[in-house]
Scaffold this motif. Structure first.
Motif, PDB file in Angstrom:
ATOM      1  N   LEU A  31       0.844  -1.219  -0.051  1.00 49.04           N
ATOM      2  CA  LEU A  31       0.083   0.299   0.034  1.00 49.04           C
ATOM      3  C   LEU A  31       1.004   1.514   0.108  1.00 49.04           C
ATOM      4  CD1 LEU A  31      -2.757  -0.756   2.701  1.00 49.04           C
ATOM      5  CD2 LEU A  31      -2.637  -1.355   0.232  1.00 49.04           C
ATOM      6  N   ALA A  32       0.792   1.945  -0.904  1.00 50.47           N
ATOM      7  CA  ALA A  32       1.482   3.150  -1.191  1.00 50.47           C
ATOM      8  C   ALA A  32       0.653   4.431  -1.350  1.00 50.47           C
ATOM      9  CB  ALA A  32       2.494   3.001  -2.277  1.00 50.47           C
ATOM     10  N   GLN A  33       1.515   5.692  -1.325  1.00 52.41           N
ATOM     11  CA  GLN A  33       0.997   6.824  -1.769  1.00 52.41           C
ATOM     12  C   GLN A  33       1.518   7.666  -2.639  1.00 52.41           C
ATOM     13  OE1 GLN A  33       0.931   8.543   2.433  1.00 52.41           O
ATOM     14  NE2 GLN A  33      -1.144   9.348   1.891  1.00 52.41           N
ATOM     15  N   VAL A  34       0.608   8.083  -3.752  1.00 51.96           N
ATOM     16  CA  VAL A  34       1.245   8.740  -4.966  1.00 51.96           C
ATOM     17  C   VAL A  34       1.939   9.736  -4.362  1.00 51.96           C
ATOM     18  CG1 VAL A  34       0.785   9.719  -7.072  1.00 51.96           C
ATOM     19  CG2 VAL A  34      -0.301   7.458  -6.439  1.00 51.96           C
ATOM     20  N   VAL A  35       3.100  10.163  -4.488  1.00 51.74           N
ATOM     21  CA  VAL A  35       3.762  11.396  -4.045  1.00 51.74           C
ATOM     22  C   VAL A  35       3.159  12.632  -4.527  1.00 51.74           C
ATOM     23  CG1 VAL A  35       6.012  12.928  -4.121  1.00 51.74           C
ATOM     24  CG2 VAL A  35       6.028  10.465  -3.634  1.00 51.74           C
ATOM     25  N   ASP A  36       2.781  12.785  -5.676  1.00 52.80           N
ATOM     26  CA  ASP A  36       2.220  14.152  -6.271  1.00 52.80           C
ATOM     27  C   ASP A  36       0.787  14.460  -5.686  1.00 52.80           C
ATOM     28  OD1 ASP A  36       4.203  14.594  -7.637  1.00 52.80           O
ATOM     29  OD2 ASP A  36       3.617  13.815  -9.528  1.00 52.80           O
ATOM     30  N   THR A  37       0.006  13.243  -5.379  1.00 54.23           N
ATOM     31  CA  THR A  37      -1.457  13.541  -5.166  1.00 54.23           C
ATOM     32  C   THR A  37      -1.810  13.041  -3.521  1.00 54.23           C
ATOM     33  OG1 THR A  37      -2.224  11.316  -6.020  1.00 54.23           O
ATOM     34  CG2 THR A  37      -1.897  13.376  -7.500  1.00 54.23           C
ATOM     35  N   GLY A  38      -1.264  12.154  -3.032  1.00 51.01           N
ATOM     36  CA  GLY A  38      -1.424  11.659  -1.725  1.00 51.01           C
ATOM     37  C   GLY A  38      -2.337  10.561  -1.611  1.00 51.01           C
ATOM     38  N   GLU A  39      -2.834  10.075  -2.977  1.00 47.61           N
ATOM     39  CA  GLU A  39      -3.598   9.038  -3.191  1.00 47.61           C
ATOM     40  C   GLU A  39      -3.134   7.713  -2.969  1.00 47.61           C
ATOM     41  OE1 GLU A  39      -6.152   7.013  -6.959  1.00 47.61           O
ATOM     42  OE2 GLU A  39      -4.656   8.087  -7.305  1.00 47.61           O
ATOM     43  N   TRP A  40      -3.986   6.773  -2.171  1.00 49.60           N
ATOM     44  CA  TRP A  40      -3.689   5.620  -1.511  1.00 49.60           C
ATOM     45  C   TRP A  40      -4.061   4.536  -2.750  1.00 49.60           C
ATOM     46  CZ3 TRP A  40      -1.088   4.263   2.594  1.00 49.60           C
ATOM     47  CH2 TRP A  40      -0.985   5.077   3.753  1.00 49.60           C
ATOM     48  N   VAL A  41      -2.969   3.887  -2.823  1.00 47.06           N
ATOM     49  CA  VAL A  41      -2.837   2.846  -4.049  1.00 47.06           C
ATOM     50  C   VAL A  41      -2.371   1.567  -3.639  1.00 47.06           C
ATOM     51  CG1 VAL A  41      -2.935   4.503  -5.926  1.00 47.06           C
ATOM     52  CG2 VAL A  41      -0.829   3.508  -5.182  1.00 47.06           C
ATOM     53  N   VAL A  42      -2.436   0.372  -4.365  1.00 48.53           N
ATOM     54  CA  VAL A  42      -1.737  -0.759  -4.255  1.00 48.53           C
ATOM     55  C   VAL A  42      -0.654  -0.931  -5.442  1.00 48.53           C
ATOM     56  CG1 VAL A  42      -1.944  -3.279  -4.209  1.00 48.53           C
ATOM     57  CG2 VAL A  42      -3.772  -2.093  -3.146  1.00 48.53           C
ATOM     58  N   ARG A  68      -3.187   0.577  -8.286  1.00 49.33           N
ATOM     59  CA  ARG A  68      -4.722   0.388  -8.101  1.00 49.33           C
ATOM     60  C   ARG A  68      -5.329   0.850  -6.907  1.00 49.33           C
ATOM     61  NH1 ARG A  68      -2.518  -4.720  -8.608  1.00 49.33           N
ATOM     62  NH2 ARG A  68      -3.220  -5.289  -6.639  1.00 49.33           N
ATOM     63  N   PRO A  69      -6.546   1.669  -7.080  1.00 49.04           N
ATOM     64  CA  PRO A  69      -6.930   1.981  -5.948  1.00 49.04           C
ATOM     65  C   PRO A  69      -7.395   0.927  -4.935  1.00 49.04           C
ATOM     66  CG  PRO A  69      -8.192   3.006  -7.796  1.00 49.04           C
ATOM     67  CD  PRO A  69      -7.318   1.835  -8.230  1.00 49.04           C
ATOM     68  N   LEU A  70      -7.488   1.544  -3.750  1.00 51.27           N
ATOM     69  CA  LEU A  70      -7.606   0.462  -2.596  1.00 51.27           C
ATOM     70  C   LEU A  70      -9.204  -0.292  -2.518  1.00 51.27           C
ATOM     71  CD1 LEU A  70      -5.949   1.927   0.620  1.00 51.27           C
ATOM     72  CD2 LEU A  70      -5.127   0.554  -1.203  1.00 51.27           C
ATOM     73  N   PRO A  71      -9.020  -1.398  -2.738  1.00 46.57           N
ATOM     74  CA  PRO A  71     -10.556  -2.076  -2.641  1.00 46.57           C
ATOM     75  C   PRO A  71     -11.104  -2.526  -1.229  1.00 46.57           C
ATOM     76  CG  PRO A  71      -8.826  -3.747  -3.093  1.00 46.57           C
ATOM     77  CD  PRO A  71      -7.992  -2.482  -2.799  1.00 46.57           C
ATOM     78  N   VAL A  72     -11.185  -1.640  -0.501  1.00 46.41           N
ATOM     79  CA  VAL A  72     -11.349  -1.599   1.042  1.00 46.41           C
ATOM     80  C   VAL A  72     -12.761  -0.943   1.267  1.00 46.41           C
ATOM     81  CG1 VAL A  72     -10.668  -1.469   3.286  1.00 46.41           C
ATOM     82  CG2 VAL A  72      -9.146  -1.860   1.502  1.00 46.41           C
ATOM     83  N   PRO A  73     -13.648  -1.428   1.802  1.00 50.25           N
ATOM     84  CA  PRO A  73     -14.968  -0.785   2.367  1.00 50.25           C
ATOM     85  C   PRO A  73     -14.624   0.003   3.503  1.00 50.25           C
ATOM     86  CG  PRO A  73     -15.174  -3.367   2.159  1.00 50.25           C
ATOM     87  CD  PRO A  73     -13.967  -3.130   2.009  1.00 50.25           C
ATOM     88  N   SER A  74     -15.706   0.872   3.708  1.00 51.96           N
ATOM     89  CA  SER A  74     -15.517   1.825   4.751  1.00 51.96           C
ATOM     90  C   SER A  74     -15.666   1.021   5.861  1.00 51.96           C
ATOM     91  CB  SER A  74     -16.867   2.794   4.729  1.00 51.96           C
ATOM     92  OG  SER A  74     -16.888   3.652   5.613  1.00 51.96           O
ATOM     93  N   GLY A  75     -14.655   1.641   7.016  1.00 53.19           N
ATOM     94  CA  GLY A  75     -14.754   0.861   8.197  1.00 53.19           C
ATOM     95  C   GLY A  75     -13.869  -0.458   8.322  1.00 53.19           C
ATOM     96  N   VAL A  76     -13.251  -0.756   7.200  1.00 50.93           N
ATOM     97  CA  VAL A  76     -12.163  -1.755   7.389  1.00 50.93           C
ATOM     98  C   VAL A  76     -10.819  -1.247   7.100  1.00 50.93           C
ATOM     99  CG1 VAL A  76     -11.566  -3.946   5.871  1.00 50.93           C
ATOM    100  CG2 VAL A  76     -13.820  -3.494   5.988  1.00 50.93           C
ATOM    101  N   PRO A  77      -9.685  -1.911   7.936  1.00 49.24           N
ATOM    102  CA  PRO A  77      -8.536  -1.305   7.984  1.00 49.24           C
ATOM    103  C   PRO A  77      -8.013  -1.564   6.447  1.00 49.24           C
ATOM    104  CG  PRO A  77      -8.890  -2.693   9.718  1.00 49.24           C
ATOM    105  CD  PRO A  77     -10.063  -2.920   9.028  1.00 49.24           C
ATOM    106  N   THR A 118      -5.087  -1.857   5.450  1.00 50.31           N
ATOM    107  CA  THR A 118      -4.252  -3.143   5.260  1.00 50.31           C
ATOM    108  C   THR A 118      -4.827  -4.260   4.833  1.00 50.31           C
ATOM    109  OG1 THR A 118      -4.159  -3.363   7.633  1.00 50.31           O
ATOM    110  CG2 THR A 118      -2.151  -2.490   6.556  1.00 50.31           C
ATOM    111  N   ALA A 119      -6.243  -4.491   4.793  1.00 44.15           N
ATOM    112  CA  ALA A 119      -6.887  -5.555   4.462  1.00 44.15           C
ATOM    113  C   ALA A 119      -6.698  -5.708   3.023  1.00 44.15           C
ATOM    114  CB  ALA A 119      -8.375  -5.551   4.810  1.00 44.15           C
ATOM    115  N   ALA A 120      -6.508  -4.709   2.415  1.00 45.85           N
ATOM    116  CA  ALA A 120      -6.122  -4.741   0.825  1.00 45.85           C
ATOM    117  C   ALA A 120      -4.918  -5.620   0.561  1.00 45.85           C
ATOM    118  CB  ALA A 120      -5.909  -3.368   0.361  1.00 45.85           C
TER     119      ALA A 120
END
Length: 345
Positions: free
Chosen positions: A78-89, A106-115, A117-119
């Protein structure tokens, strides 16, 4: 996000012999990667450690190229795009920053309320592996007995829960009493067998009095032989992991006589063959995790420097849950001693 001038990365120091040890890896300080045309810079935050990496170190993994001494150890994060701060795999490797193709994260496939890191675990590649094994290959019916080896690992822990939700009676095979306790108390297995117990075969027979209808294999050859000799007629067997082969400690042989006696079906599982299940998997298992019906279990470590020891722990079968290294924090900090906690949370 302010950037440092250098970064740390971990490379292969030498080809492992048997179960990897820390001296097989080396930490280097290098210049920060510079993105080329069509690339973007990401910062590694949560690094996934996975058994497939062991195969890359000897050139035997089916889906990844071989790694030679001096080269970066591969890995997903799980990483953050430096330019945007977006969370991605992203496929970052074992390093603090990575220049990756702009189209690959890829965007994180994690439902609301789920950690998030589950991705990397239950909602990532290990979870898809477990889902494919259970829903497509084992196909448990209500009342079936399903046995899972490496039952508290990233794949096994999810597979056992999914089989139980399908109505099967699930039996864990794990290494040691602590793992057996976690299997029953936290993952919902009906029974657990300690493969380190000299009488484990008797315990398996007691736990499976009517035989084994389905078996997910991720342990050593002795376990494979022991379980297959308990197969019920028409059993389904899924070969998902062969640690003896991966660690080059000896071949795993399939007991053909036991397969024939049970008229069993044996499947070899490679997760890349089951990508068509991704949408269904993400929806089904995502909802189960969000509802608390599938539990997330992680074996966590702090700082990039902990990755070699954590990987050796994983390949020696000492982890409980998905192995994750917290390389950085979402607030931009690098974990230090004050952040460290006991692994296996």
């Amino acid at each position: 996000m302010s950037l440092p001038g250098t970064q740390r990365r971990i490379v292969l120091a030498r080809r492992p012999r048997g179960v990897p040890i820390e001296d097989d890896f080396r930490t280097e300080t290098t210049a920060l990667p510079s993105p080329g045309p069509g690339e973007t810079l990401v910062r590694t935050v949560h690094l996934s450690l996975d058994p497939y990496v062991r195969g890359t170190l000897t050139g035997r993994d089916l889906g990844h190229p071989p790694v030679h001494p001096g080269e970066l150890v591969p890995g997903r994060a799980l990483a953050q795009v430096v330019d945007t701060g977006e969370w991605v795999v992203a496929e970052t490797g074992w390093q603090e920053y990575a220049a990756v193709p702009a189209s690959s994260p890829r965007p994180l496939p994690v439902p609301s309320g789920v950690p998030r890191t589950a991705a990397l675990g239950v909602l990532g590649m290990p979870g898809l592996t477990a889902y494919a094994a259970v829903s497509r290959l084992l196909r448990p019916e209500v009342g079936d007995t399903v046995v899972v080896s490496s039952a508290t690992g990233a794949v096994g822990g999810t597979a056992g829960q999914l089989a139980g939700l399908a109505g099967a009676r699930t039996v864990a095979i794990a290494g040691g009493p602590d793992k057996c306790r976690v299997a029953v108390e936290r993952l919902g297995y009906a029974a657990a067998v300690d493969r380190h117990d000299p009488d484990w075969l008797d315990a398996l027979a007691e736990a499976c009095p009517d035989g084994v209808d389905g078996y997910l294999h991720m342990a050593g050859g002795a376990v494979l032989g022991g379980v297959l000799n308990r197969l019920a007629a028409g059993a389904r067997v899924v070969l998902c992991g062969l640690p003896d082969n991966a660690n080059e400690t000896g071949p795993t042989a399939l007991p053909a006589g036991a397969v024939m006696r049970a008229r069993a079906t044996v499947h070899g599982l490679v997760v890349h063959d089951h990508q068509d299940l991704l949408p269904r998997f993400a929806d089904r298992v995502g909802r189960l995790v969000a509802e608390g019906r599938v539990r997330v279990l992680e074996d966590t470590h702090e700082g990039l420097g902990s990755a070699p020891a954590a990987f050796c722990r994983l390949m020696a079968g000492r982890n409980i849950g998905k192995t994750i290294v917290h390389v950085a924090r979402g607030d931009g900090r690098t974990p230090g001693p004050a952040d460290a906690g006991e692994p296996g949370g």
